[in-house]
Design an enzyme around this catalytic site. Structure first.
Site, PDB file in Angstrom:
ATOM      1  N   LYS A 295     -45.223 -15.338  13.631  1.00  0.00           N
ATOM      2  CA  LYS A 295     -43.835 -15.616  13.280  1.00  0.00           C
ATOM      3  C   LYS A 295     -42.869 -14.733  14.067  1.00  0.00           C
ATOM      4  CE  LYS A 295     -44.519 -19.076  10.626  1.00  0.00           C
ATOM      5  NZ  LYS A 295     -44.092 -20.426  11.060  1.00  0.00           N
TER       6      LYS A 295
ATOM      7  N   TYR B 245     -50.490 -13.662  10.790  1.00  0.00           N
ATOM      8  CA  TYR B 245     -49.363 -14.538  10.460  1.00  0.00           C
ATOM      9  C   TYR B 245     -48.038 -13.895  10.863  1.00  0.00           C
ATOM     10  CZ  TYR B 245     -46.271 -17.520   7.681  1.00  0.00           C
ATOM     11  OH  TYR B 245     -45.278 -18.371   7.279  1.00  0.00           O
TER      12      TYR B 245
END
Length: 258
Positions: free
Chosen positions: A163, A159
Site C-alpha cells: 500500500k 500488506y
C-alpha cells in the site's frame, strides 16, 4: 426543473476488483451517476450478476473476466471495455488482497503474489488505459491505497509495503501525466465492513493484534461502509475534483489524524 446530469455522465469507466465489496459498491454508484461501467474481476458469477443488475436498473455495464496481475488478461479486459464503451476516461484501480502473518513467517511466494495483486495490477491497468485516455483528451484515475500506507500494523508488513507503493504510484502518475489532462489520486480507507475487511480483523486477532470492536471504535469510530469508499472514489474521478491531483484522500474517520 432540469435534471442534473450524473457526475460521470457517459464516461467509459473501468472498475478493477469490481465484482464484490467496495468495487461492487463503486460500480453501482458510478452507473447511477451515468457511467458506462466495465467490471473487471476474477469472480465470474458475481461480476456477471452485478453487470446484469446494473443493466436491469437502466444502467450500462459489462463484465470482463481477468486476473489483473497478468498483462494479457488486463489488455484483453481493457480492449473489451473500449469495444463496448469507447476508450476509458475513468479508471478505479481497486483490485487487491492481503497477507496477514508475522513477518518472519512470510514466504517469498507470498511476497511475490501480494506485490503482483496489489501493485503490479495497478501498473498494468494504468499502462493499458493511459494511451486511449490521453487520445480521448484526458481523464481520471483513482487507486485504492489504505491507512496501511502510513500506519503500520503488526503482522501486515507485506500488506503495508504494497500500500505504500500504491500511495506513491498514484502520486507519480499524477505528476507525470498532468500535462496531458490526466489526474491520478488515491483513496485510503480504514477498516472496512466487507468480506475482505472482516477477514483482516479475524486474522489480526488470531495473531494477538487487538482488532476488537472496541479497538476499532477507538481508532475510527466504527467500521467504514463500502459505499463510503465508493463515494470518495466518485468525487476524485469526477470534475468536482478537477484540481485535485496526486492526492491521498483518507476515508478513515480520523484514524490517521490521531
Amino acid at each position: 426543473m432540469v435534471e442534473r446530469p450524473g457526475r460521470l455522465d457517459g464516461r467509459s469507466t473501468i472498475v478493477s476488483g469490481g465484482a464484490d465489496g467496495c468495487g461492487a459498491a463503486a460500480a453501482r454508484l458510478f452507473a447511477g451517476e451515468g457511467a458506462r461501467v466495465a467490471i473487471v474481476d476474477r469472480q465470474v458469477s458475481k461480476g456477471e450478476a452485478l453487470a446484469a443488475e446494473i443493466r436491469a436498473g437502466g444502467g450500462e455495464a459489462i463484465f470482463a473476466e481477468a486476473d489483473v496481475s497478468k498483462r494479457d488478461a488486463v489488455e484483453a479486459a481493457v480492449a473489451a471495455a473500449t469495444s463496448a464503451f469507447g476508450p476509458p476516461t475513468a479508471l478505479f484501480n481497486h483490485a487487491g488482497s492481503i497477507v496477514v502473518k508475522p513477518f518472519l513467517e512470510t514466504t517469498d511466494e507470498e511476497y511475490d503474489w501480494l506485490m503482483d495483486v496489489n501493485v503490479r495490477s495497478m501498473f498494468l491497468m494504468t499502462r493499458a488505459v493511459l494511451p486511449g485516455m490521453i487520445e480521448a483528451g484526458g481523464g481520471s484515475i483513482v487507486c485504492t491505497s489504505s491507512i496501511s500506507a502510513v500506519a503500520a500494523t503488526p503482522a501486515e508488513v507485506l500488506y503495508d509495503t504494497t500500500k505504500g507503493a500504491v500511495h506513491m504510484f498514484a502520486r507519480a502518475i499524477g505528476v507525470e501525466f498532468r500535462d496531458r489532462n490526466v489526474r491520478c489520486n488515491a483513496v485510503c480507507p480504514g477498516f472496512i465492513a466487507t468480506a475482505h475487511g472482516n477477514r483482516e480483523v479475524e486474522l489480526l486477532s488470531g495473531f494477538g493484534v487487538d482488532a476488537s470492536e472496541a479497538a476499532i471504535r477507538a481508532a475510527q469510530g466504527r467500521m467504514c461502509r463500502p459505499e463510503e469508499v465508493a463515494s470518495a472514489a466518485l468525487f476524485l474521478l469526477s470534475d468536482e475534483a478537477s484540481f485535485v491531483n496526486g492526492a491521498h484522500l483518507f476515508v478513515d474517520n480520523a484514524f490517521t489524524a490521531i
